[in-house]
Write an enzyme that holds these catalytic residues in place. Sequence first.
Site, PDB file in Angstrom:
ATOM      1  N   ASP A   1       0.851  -1.185   0.000  1.00  0.00           N
ATOM      2  CA  ASP A   1       0.000   0.000   0.000  1.00  0.00           C
ATOM      3  C   ASP A   1       0.886   1.235   0.000  1.00  0.00           C
ATOM      4  O   ASP A   1       1.751   1.373   0.868  1.00  0.00           O
ATOM      5  CB  ASP A   1      -0.876   0.038   1.271  1.00  0.00           C
ATOM      6  CG  ASP A   1      -2.021  -0.965   1.189  1.00  0.00           C
ATOM      7  OD1 ASP A   1      -2.193  -1.588   0.120  1.00  0.00           O
ATOM      8  OD2 ASP A   1      -2.735  -1.141   2.193  1.00  0.00           O
TER       9      ASP A   1
ATOM     10  N   ASP B   1     -13.750  -6.682  -5.087  1.00  0.00           N
ATOM     11  CA  ASP B   1     -13.912  -6.859  -3.643  1.00  0.00           C
ATOM     12  C   ASP B   1     -15.273  -7.505  -3.416  1.00  0.00           C
ATOM     13  O   ASP B   1     -16.300  -6.915  -3.742  1.00  0.00           O
ATOM     14  CB  ASP B   1     -13.870  -5.502  -2.925  1.00  0.00           C
ATOM     15  CG  ASP B   1     -12.489  -4.866  -2.977  1.00  0.00           C
ATOM     16  OD1 ASP B   1     -11.492  -5.610  -3.167  1.00  0.00           O
ATOM     17  OD2 ASP B   1     -12.393  -3.626  -2.826  1.00  0.00           O
TER      18      ASP B   1
END
Lengths: 208, 252
Positions: free
Chosen positions: B11, B130
Amino acid sequence: MKIGVIDYGMGNLFSVEQALKRLGVEVLVTADQQQLAAADAVVLPGVGAFPDAMKRLEETKLVDFIYAQKEANKPLLGICLGMQLLFEHSVEVAPTKGLGIFTGTIERFNGVSRIPHMGWNDVALQNEPQWLQNATLPEARHVYFVHSFYATNIDEQQLVAYADYEGVRVPGIVSNGSFTGMQFHPEKSGELGVALLQSWLEGVKRTC
Amino acid sequence: MLTKRIIPCLDVKEGRVVKGIQFVELRDAGDPVELAKFYDTQGADELVFLDISASHEGRETMVDVVRQTAASLAIPFTVGGGIRTLDDMKRILRAGADKVSVNTSALERPELIKEGSDYFGAQCIVVAIDARYSEEDGTWMVYTHGGRNKTTWTAVEWAKEAVRLGAGEILLTSMNQDGEKSGFDVKLTKAVRDAVTVPVIASGGAGNAEHFREVLQDVDTDAALAASIFHYKETSVAEVKSYLRDKGVCVR
């Protein structure tokens, strides 16, 4: 030593350029034929679709340059789509004639569970072109492939290395005189990719 | 034989890695390029950078990160986060990324997948999904905005649609399993894997090497992604691969 990377608007040239630079050669990314002709060898990269790429090569008169390169027996390395363009014919999108330097046609994978053929596959050596003779390659045999079409009906004499993808024999490296093709991405293939690029560069050095 | 891929995910926020590797002798554990190199030496097959920057400047910084990574790394990497237009894709791919990943933006405007695929080829376009199991619907539903908003798509139908539009790969995250470290969602992964013909990367829930074996061998998925267990040194890419090799999973 100076290597020309043919810029005909197809895909990501930055990684190829950087990989060659890391090996200590001067790299020129250009579509200018005079500059390319002055280089010791040229790289034909490419991602995208076959018909678009052929069209771009024709429009920019780079087809003539590539044939002149062959005629003069000067080294050229085609990578991924850049290798496929050197074959006779492709069925990608619409049937399109290729440069015909290698014998064989480009067809879509058939009968495999996943398309694209994506990831690290091992290659087996079949023939040794001059630039691979006396080369010290690492033990690792995996290189990074990412493609949905592959070369088939090839001339066995031109096959240097191949991978097995679910029973399909995928030409990984081909060679014909001063011209070489790599279906995988040597610039993204870790240690072995670097070693193959280096061997190819040393082959270039011996010829110039 | 094509090997199964292990993919660490980083990230990145405003050009810095958040949740960086702990206890590692890196000059700067917040530097994405340093961490990318570290994972390369560990045997990572690919990397994913997820740009979670909130600002325009942060996104511009990501282009520099991509350029530096491409200049120093000889393995492929994908960049996701904040890619909304074909121009965004061009900027990231021309800087040297091998693939871009789209999620919310593709659900808002599915043609984005087709535009990218037509321009760069399917192999450059990863669609990240997702998914969370919904009792009410009796299946896995797709969420946007980092899992905040539920859509009307089921995971299986959206995966099929994404591939029809030109996705070359699916990055499938189980929101139920994410962060739980109790294993990948085997059922979800199998359902999506069986529904499409492109490679599927399983994500969410990795806690140990056996979890990777389960999803790569039993489900026969193509790749598995993890973040925190690698960052916090609970295991390493090298350990996972060594375990997989012992169990007969083909890895590099």
